[in-house]
Design a protein around this motif. Structure first.
Motif, mmCIF file in Angstrom:
data_model
loop_
_atom_site.group_PDB
_atom_site.id
_atom_site.type_symbol
_atom_site.label_atom_id
_atom_site.label_comp_id
_atom_site.label_asym_id
_atom_site.label_seq_id
_atom_site.Cartn_x
_atom_site.Cartn_y
_atom_site.Cartn_z
ATOM 1 N N UNK A 46 -7.364 20.604 -90.950
ATOM 2 C CA UNK A 46 -7.198 21.427 -89.749
ATOM 3 C C UNK A 46 -8.549 21.745 -89.116
ATOM 4 N N UNK A 47 -9.546 22.018 -89.943
ATOM 5 C CA UNK A 47 -10.877 22.332 -89.427
ATOM 6 C C UNK A 47 -11.485 21.131 -88.702
ATOM 7 N N UNK A 48 -11.270 19.933 -89.254
ATOM 8 C CA UNK A 48 -11.767 18.727 -88.606
ATOM 9 C C UNK A 48 -11.114 18.491 -87.251
ATOM 10 N N UNK A 49 -9.810 18.729 -87.174
ATOM 11 C CA UNK A 49 -9.091 18.607 -85.903
ATOM 12 C C UNK A 49 -9.585 19.643 -84.908
ATOM 13 N N UNK A 50 -9.789 20.857 -85.397
ATOM 14 C CA UNK A 50 -10.140 21.978 -84.524
ATOM 15 C C UNK A 50 -11.518 21.807 -83.892
ATOM 16 N N UNK A 51 -12.434 21.196 -84.618
ATOM 17 C CA UNK A 51 -13.815 21.118 -84.133
ATOM 18 C C UNK A 51 -14.169 19.810 -83.451
#
Length: 211
Positions: A46-51
Motif C-alpha cells: 500500500x505504501x508503494x502504491x501511495x507514494x
C-alpha cells in the motif's frame, strides 16, 4: 460562473478519479495498519502504491500532479455544495420553512437522491480532513511548495525542517497527531474519500444516459 466550476469539477474528477481512489484506498490500508500496529507486506504494498504507484520517479510525478488536482477538485466541490445549499435555502424560505432545515438536508447522505446524496455527504464531511492530507502531502510532491511551507512555518524554535516541522506535517498527513482518536477520524475520512470517485462516475454516467 457555476457552469465553469461544475465543468472543472466534473472533468478534473474524471481525470484523477482512478488516482484519487488508489491514493485513498492505499492510505486507508496504511492508516488501518498503523492503528493495529501491523507492518505486514500488504501495508508495504500500500505504501508503494501511495507514494509512487511502483513506477519510480514517473509515478511520483503522477501522484504529485493528481494530488494538486485533488485540491482543485475538493475546493470546487465545496463551491458547488454551497451554491446548491443556497438554492435549497431560498426554496425553503419561500415556503416559510427553517433555513437550518435546508442546510441539514444538504449535510445528509440522501439529498437529492441516493447517489448524489452519498457523493455530497461524503465530500462535505470528509473534505476538511482530506484537505489536510492533501496540503501536507504536497510538501513531498513539489519543491516550490515545500519551500513556501518552510518559509512560513519553520523557525529556529521549531528545530528545523528535518525535525519538528517534518514530524508535524507527517503526523497531520497520516492522522497520528492525537493517537487513536485522530487515526480513526483519518480512517473514516479516507473511507468516505474512496467513495467519491465511484459516486462521481455514477452521477456522470447517469447524466450522460439521460441526455
Amino acid at each position: 460562473m457555476n457552469k465553469i466550476i461544475r465543468f472543472i469539477h466534473r472533468w478534473t474528477g474524471l481525470v484523477i478519479g482512478l488516482f484519487f481512489l488508489i491514493s485513498c484506498a492505499s492510505g486507508l490500508v496504511i492508516v488501518f495498519g498503523k492503528i493495529i500496529g501491523s507492518y505486514a507486506p500488504v501495508f508495504k504494498l500500500a505504501n508503494g502504491l501511495h507514494t509512487s504507484l511502483f513506477l519510480g520517479s514517473a509515478g511520483r510525478e503522477i501522484i504529485a500532479v493528481a494530488t494538486l488536482l485533488a485540491l482543485v477538485e475538493i475546493l470546487t466541490g465545496y463551491w458547488l455544495w454551497v451554491c446548491q445549499g443556497a438554492a435549497v435555502a431560498r426554496s425553503y424560505q419561500k415556503r416559510g420553512k427553517s433555513l437550518w432545515g435546508a442546510w441539514l438536508k444538504m449535510m445528509s447522505f440522501r439529498f437529492p437522491n441516493r447517489t448524489m446524496g452519498l457523493h455530497n455527504g461524503s465530500g462535505f464531511w470528509s473534505g476538511p480532513l482530506l484537505l489536510i492530507m492533501i496540503l501536507t502531502g504536497l510538501t513531498w510532491c513539489f519543491g516550490w511548495y515545500s519551500d513556501i511551507v518552510y518559509a512560513l512555518f519553520d523557525t529556529a524554535e521549531s528545530g528545523g525542517w528535518n525535525n519538528n516541522l517534518f514530524h508535524t506535517l507527517h503526523s497531520l498527513h497520516v492522522g497520528s497527531w492525537e493517537g487513536i482518536f485522530s487515526r480513526v477520524l483519518w480512517l473514516l475520512a479516507v473511507i468516505f474519500g474512496s467513495s467519491l470517485p465511484i459516486t462521481g462516475l455514477l452521477i456522470y454516467l447517469n447524466r450522460r444516459r439521460h441526455h
